[in-house]
Design a protein around this motif. Structure first.
Motif, mmCIF file in Angstrom:
data_model
loop_
_atom_site.group_PDB
_atom_site.id
_atom_site.type_symbol
_atom_site.label_atom_id
_atom_site.label_comp_id
_atom_site.label_asym_id
_atom_site.label_seq_id
_atom_site.Cartn_x
_atom_site.Cartn_y
_atom_site.Cartn_z
ATOM 1 N N ARG A 1 1.589 91.966 145.448
ATOM 2 C CA ARG A 1 1.944 93.324 146.076
ATOM 3 C C ARG A 1 2.136 93.387 146.698
ATOM 4 O O ARG A 1 2.712 94.514 148.222
ATOM 5 C CB ARG A 1 1.063 93.879 145.257
ATOM 6 C CG ARG A 1 0.911 94.492 144.165
ATOM 7 C CD ARG A 1 0.250 95.140 143.397
ATOM 8 N NE ARG A 1 0.269 95.274 141.981
ATOM 9 C CZ ARG A 1 -1.026 96.022 141.028
ATOM 10 N NH1 ARG A 1 -1.841 96.536 141.623
ATOM 11 N NH2 ARG A 1 -1.217 95.887 139.815
ATOM 12 N N ASN A 2 1.534 92.480 148.506
ATOM 13 C CA ASN A 2 0.824 93.002 149.010
ATOM 14 C C ASN A 2 2.491 91.738 150.262
ATOM 15 O O ASN A 2 2.714 90.973 149.766
ATOM 16 C CB ASN A 2 -0.140 91.697 149.987
ATOM 17 C CG ASN A 2 -0.428 92.232 151.617
ATOM 18 O OD1 ASN A 2 0.186 92.351 152.296
ATOM 19 N ND2 ASN A 2 -1.460 92.680 151.829
ATOM 20 N N PRO A 3 3.450 93.012 151.444
ATOM 21 C CA PRO A 3 4.643 92.230 151.755
ATOM 22 C C PRO A 3 4.265 91.683 153.057
ATOM 23 O O PRO A 3 5.196 90.714 153.280
ATOM 24 C CB PRO A 3 4.547 93.679 152.624
ATOM 25 C CG PRO A 3 4.303 95.255 151.701
ATOM 26 C CD PRO A 3 2.922 94.276 151.521
ATOM 27 N N HIS B 1 4.740 85.997 153.354
ATOM 28 C CA HIS B 1 4.355 84.293 153.778
ATOM 29 C C HIS B 1 5.149 83.255 153.289
ATOM 30 O O HIS B 1 4.802 82.152 153.808
ATOM 31 C CB HIS B 1 3.375 84.409 153.538
ATOM 32 C CG HIS B 1 2.593 82.938 154.008
ATOM 33 N ND1 HIS B 1 2.222 82.701 154.855
ATOM 34 C CD2 HIS B 1 1.548 82.229 154.055
ATOM 35 C CE1 HIS B 1 1.529 81.197 155.003
ATOM 36 N NE2 HIS B 1 1.371 81.041 153.766
ATOM 37 N N ALA B 2 5.113 83.297 152.259
ATOM 38 C CA ALA B 2 6.456 82.845 150.880
ATOM 39 C C ALA B 2 7.391 82.635 151.333
ATOM 40 O O ALA B 2 7.568 81.287 150.907
ATOM 41 C CB ALA B 2 6.469 84.001 149.685
ATOM 42 N N VAL C 1 5.816 76.095 144.195
ATOM 43 C CA VAL C 1 4.470 76.800 144.815
ATOM 44 C C VAL C 1 4.951 78.178 145.097
ATOM 45 O O VAL C 1 3.784 79.251 145.483
ATOM 46 C CB VAL C 1 4.184 76.112 146.268
ATOM 47 C CG1 VAL C 1 2.969 76.390 147.030
ATOM 48 C CG2 VAL C 1 4.092 74.219 145.722
ATOM 49 N N VAL C 2 5.974 78.121 145.276
ATOM 50 C CA VAL C 2 5.845 79.789 146.468
ATOM 51 C C VAL C 2 6.383 81.314 145.515
ATOM 52 O O VAL C 2 6.694 82.180 145.766
ATOM 53 C CB VAL C 2 7.088 80.174 147.478
ATOM 54 C CG1 VAL C 2 6.840 78.536 148.205
ATOM 55 C CG2 VAL C 2 8.412 79.880 147.007
ATOM 56 N N ALA C 3 6.829 80.745 144.223
ATOM 57 C CA ALA C 3 6.478 81.947 143.645
ATOM 58 C C ALA C 3 5.850 82.991 143.164
ATOM 59 O O ALA C 3 5.930 84.658 143.707
ATOM 60 C CB ALA C 3 7.403 81.432 141.525
ATOM 61 N N PRO C 4 4.195 82.443 143.286
ATOM 62 C CA PRO C 4 3.500 83.454 142.849
ATOM 63 C C PRO C 4 3.557 84.429 144.195
ATOM 64 O O PRO C 4 3.327 85.387 144.162
ATOM 65 C CB PRO C 4 2.737 82.549 142.926
ATOM 66 C CG PRO C 4 2.537 81.411 142.261
ATOM 67 C CD PRO C 4 4.180 81.421 142.876
#
Length: 263
Positions: free
Chosen positions: A227-229, A234-235, A219-222
């Motif tokens: 590019r957005n820090p 948020h990941a 779920v969090v890999a993408p």
């Protein structure tokens, strides 16, 4: 002669009761009256200042008979009077100061948040929502301890730790230290061992945890590659939230499976 031996036996029993006890021995004594008590709860009551056992130079807890009586009193006040720990501590502290105080009146059960409720056997914050990932009970998540400190925290022996490591249940970091999660795992594995569950029995639990971690990672890999820090940050939040939900689901499923088994 019989009277002499009997008197000696009584004195020996009294001496055994007055000798410092391990947390496991305390658990066995308390369970006669409080079958639901666990080692985790005893540790939590200690962390809340309800009891202050002595510590050996190696860091192991040693409880006196007075400590056991105090724990019994705390558990009894929780069970019979529905009193929160804060009120119990204030009452016992007043007694320790020699003050004459009346036992506080019982609270309504609905007003009391039991930190060891049916959802689990670990501390729950009354100020935080139930679905928030709690702060680590063993200290900051970034804290690291050495091997000796880990053994003292888990009240385990070197041979036990070596066996846990051989089964991949726990392991040091690159610097040889152990993080807070490793300390928590060591304590839980040690507690399970007191029920007869050996590291080889826990391989299925570890495999399940790794599969759940894999689902979270999908779920969090993408998000981590974005590019957005802010999205990458948020990941990590998302990963923690998913992990918390996975743990809650796992606990609920185990409880459900146990209820479904024939008695």
């Amino acid at each position: 002669m019989l009277q002499s031996r009997s008197g000696g036996a009584r004195r020996g029993t009294a001496a055994a009761k007055s000798a410092p006890m391990s947390i496991g021995a305390v658990l066995n004594l308390l369970r006669d009256e409080f079958p639901e008590v666990t080692i985790s709860k005893i540790r939590f009551l200690e962390s809340e200042g309800l009891v202050e056992p002595q510590r050996t130079p190696s860091g192991y807890r040693k409880f006196t008979a007075a400590d056991v009586e105090r724990l019994s009193r705390v558990l009894r006040m929780q069970r019979d009077h529905y009193l929160p720990l804060r009120v119990i501590k204030e009452y016992l502290d007043a007694l320790d100061r020699g003050e004459e105080v009346a036992l506080p009146g019982p609270a309504r059960p609905s007003d009391v948040i039991d930190p060891f409720d049916s959802r689990g056997d670990g501390p729950a914050s009354a100020a935080a929502p139930r679905d928030r990932a709690p702060e680590g009970p063993d200290g900051p998540r970034t804290a690291r301890v050495g091997r000796a400190e880990l053994l003292a925290a888990a009240e385990a022996e070197e041979e036990q730790l070596a066996e846990w490591e051989s089964y991949g249940l726990i392991g040091p970091g690159g610097d040889g230290g152990y993080d807070a999660e490793a300390v928590a795992i060591a304590r839980i594995v040690a507690d399970l061992g007191r029920y007869g569950l050996e590291p080889r029995h826990l391989r299925v639990v570890k495999a399940s945890a790794e599969r759940e971690a894999g689902l979270v990672e999908q779920v969090v890999a993408p998000l981590r590659r974005h590019r957005n820090p802010q999205t990458r940050a948020h990941a990590e939040t998302t990963a923690r939230e998913l992990a918390t939900l996975a743990v809650r689901l796992h606990a609920a499923l185990v409880q459900s499976a146990l209820k479904a088994r024939p008695r």
